[in-house]
Design a protein around this motif. Sequence first.
Motif, PDB file in Angstrom:
ATOM      1  N   ARG A 482      98.588 -27.472 -14.589  1.00 15.67           N
ATOM      2  CA  ARG A 482      97.133 -27.317 -14.679  1.00 15.67           C
ATOM      3  C   ARG A 482      96.558 -26.672 -13.427  1.00 15.67           C
ATOM      4  O   ARG A 482      95.700 -25.795 -13.502  1.00 15.67           O
ATOM      5  N   ARG A 483      97.056 -27.099 -12.259  1.00 15.57           N
ATOM      6  CA  ARG A 483      96.540 -26.533 -11.007  1.00 15.57           C
ATOM      7  C   ARG A 483      96.889 -25.044 -10.895  1.00 15.57           C
ATOM      8  O   ARG A 483      96.060 -24.225 -10.509  1.00 15.57           O
ATOM      9  N   THR A 484      98.127 -24.682 -11.233  1.00  9.78           N
ATOM     10  CA  THR A 484      98.513 -23.269 -11.174  1.00  9.78           C
ATOM     11  C   THR A 484      97.634 -22.437 -12.099  1.00  9.78           C
ATOM     12  O   THR A 484      97.090 -21.395 -11.697  1.00  9.78           O
ATOM     13  N   ARG A 485      97.468 -22.907 -13.317  1.00 12.01           N
ATOM     14  CA  ARG A 485      96.684 -22.147 -14.291  1.00 12.01           C
ATOM     15  C   ARG A 485      95.210 -22.073 -13.895  1.00 12.01           C
ATOM     16  O   ARG A 485      94.577 -21.018 -14.036  1.00 12.01           O
ATOM     17  N   SER A 486      94.652 -23.175 -13.421  1.00 13.78           N
ATOM     18  CA  SER A 486      93.214 -23.183 -13.120  1.00 13.78           C
ATOM     19  C   SER A 486      92.884 -22.223 -11.981  1.00 13.78           C
ATOM     20  O   SER A 486      91.888 -21.489 -12.048  1.00 13.78           O
ATOM     21  N   HIS A 487      93.734 -22.183 -10.935  1.00 16.53           N
ATOM     22  CA  HIS A 487      93.458 -21.255  -9.829  1.00 16.53           C
ATOM     23  C   HIS A 487      93.607 -19.806 -10.276  1.00 16.53           C
ATOM     24  O   HIS A 487      92.807 -18.941  -9.885  1.00 16.53           O
ATOM     25  N   LEU A 488      94.610 -19.534 -11.107  1.00 13.16           N
ATOM     26  CA  LEU A 488      94.791 -18.169 -11.601  1.00 13.16           C
ATOM     27  C   LEU A 488      93.634 -17.757 -12.518  1.00 13.16           C
ATOM     28  O   LEU A 488      93.132 -16.632 -12.434  1.00 13.16           O
ATOM     29  N   MET A 489      93.182 -18.670 -13.369  1.00 13.76           N
ATOM     30  CA  MET A 489      92.062 -18.351 -14.264  1.00 13.76           C
ATOM     31  C   MET A 489      90.786 -18.083 -13.473  1.00 13.76           C
ATOM     32  O   MET A 489      90.039 -17.138 -13.770  1.00 13.76           O
ATOM     33  N   ARG A 490      90.556 -18.893 -12.431  1.00 14.33           N
ATOM     34  CA  ARG A 490      89.366 -18.662 -11.598  1.00 14.33           C
ATOM     35  C   ARG A 490      89.476 -17.324 -10.879  1.00 14.33           C
ATOM     36  O   ARG A 490      88.489 -16.595 -10.757  1.00 14.33           O
ATOM     37  N   PHE A 491      90.682 -17.023 -10.394  1.00 12.65           N
ATOM     38  CA  PHE A 491      90.875 -15.739  -9.727  1.00 12.65           C
ATOM     39  C   PHE A 491      90.559 -14.583 -10.678  1.00 12.65           C
ATOM     40  O   PHE A 491      89.838 -13.639 -10.319  1.00 12.65           O
TER      41      PHE A 491
END
Length: 529
Positions: A482-491
């Motif tokens: 979840r953390r990996t995906r959330s930071h990439l999505m925000r980026f």
Amino acid sequence: MAIGYVALVLHAHLPFVRHPESDYVLEEEWLYEAITETYIPLLRVFEGLKRDGIDFKITMSMTPPLVSMLRDPLLQERYEEHLAKLEELIELEIEHNQHYGHIRYLAEHYASEFNTAREIWERYDGDLVNAFKQFQDSNNLEIITCGATHGYLPLMKMYPQAVWAQIQVACEHYEQNFGRPPKGIWIPECAYYEGLERMLADAGVRYFLTDGHGILYARPRPRFGTYAPIFTECGVGVFGRDHESSQQVWSSEVGYPGDPEYREFYKDLGWEAEYEYIKPYIMPNGQRKNIGIKYHKITGRGLDLGEKALYDPYWAREKAAEHAGNFMFNRETQVHHLHGIMQRPPIIVSPYDAELFGHWWYEGPWFIDYLFRKSWYDQNTYEMTHLADYLRGHPTQQVCRPSQSSWGYKGFHEYWLNETNAWIYPHLHKATERMIELSKREPADELEWRALNQAARELLLAQSSDWAFIMRTGTMVPYAVRRTRSHLMRFHKLNEDLHQGKIDSGWLEKVEAIDNIFPKVNYRVYRPL
């Protein structure tokens, strides 16, 4: 006159876990547990040594995510609430077990420990970074930095700008918090690749650590193995881990922490107590969790958790003193042997994860305390040193090219790139390419400036090696994903908004409040080198 040196190096790191958008996230407790069980006990040891006139020397990394969390007002406030709950529960335990002599004795022991934690926490106004800094100012502690978010650098080397950002942002953050540039760096996971040292030199870093084989397989082969640092061609020093002293502490098979007298980590009151009684102190959804109050000792190998005997901190402390004496004796023997072969003072570099001491191995801070005291009073074969002091006193070393390496499983990159986590890297690489392109932009206004800087933060946070590590270990995997995906999505949202010229200021403000690490970051750090 001492004929050698021993350097204890602790790596204090936790991933950036901060969730202001939620009242409770279990993973935030990684920090609270480490404060109570590792960082405050280490400060207590340092204070006692200083008070008793022991001029101790130790090296310790404090990574940028850890420093940021320790200085965050929200997490400081939540830690105080966490500690207050522990204090409340242990008073209940004392009352609840008034007719059970041994358990009451243990509850009173924990009450004393929590009271001491409270006293130290309040004495430093909750600023443990400043507490450790005072020992750096007295030259007892050498604090070194790490990659900005503990990114695994060899898997970024096809994008030198990404590696540079991890190093440069870390060095700037260190100077903002400690008032001077860092002399040394614990490269994340001790993972080295050829050429990294040039970036470290450009950033002003004087030395770094690698695992033993990073030096043993260097070119040319170092004359003294890991028992002396080497210098790279650009002048950066490299210290290698000593296998023998490391194994005596961390090995699950032969290491000290497995002694039967020591506290059993896996038998915790949060899982043992009657449910309605413990319910106010576990997770809000009613799920049990580790509390940190543990009443049993390891007892013996192969025993079921139900067969564990009650713990006794008195005898565990005696065992920690015995093990510290054994460690000292072994280092004396090792130094005598090496000095006879090398005809110069060897240095034994013993690096460990800081959280081993106190959190995983409850008696670890006692071991460190006894080791420094015994080394000070009971022997004159070696001096305890920190790495910066050693280099000041020994500025001439052999020049070699270190070997690609990391520490941990098999010693190279397999733990961070395998079937459990390989999927993240194409996404990280694509985001890196886009960040390098964004770095060439000139912001039209303050809103664009903020969006560009937040894009840099999101990429740095996505690159944390902790997420790949957790996916490989198989624990808390959904959180790491979840953390990996959330930071990439925000980026990617920031990237798209910047290209379309339509930045959502309300959304950006929320993301800035959640991922608020590196408040002074400058997105231009990603510009082509």
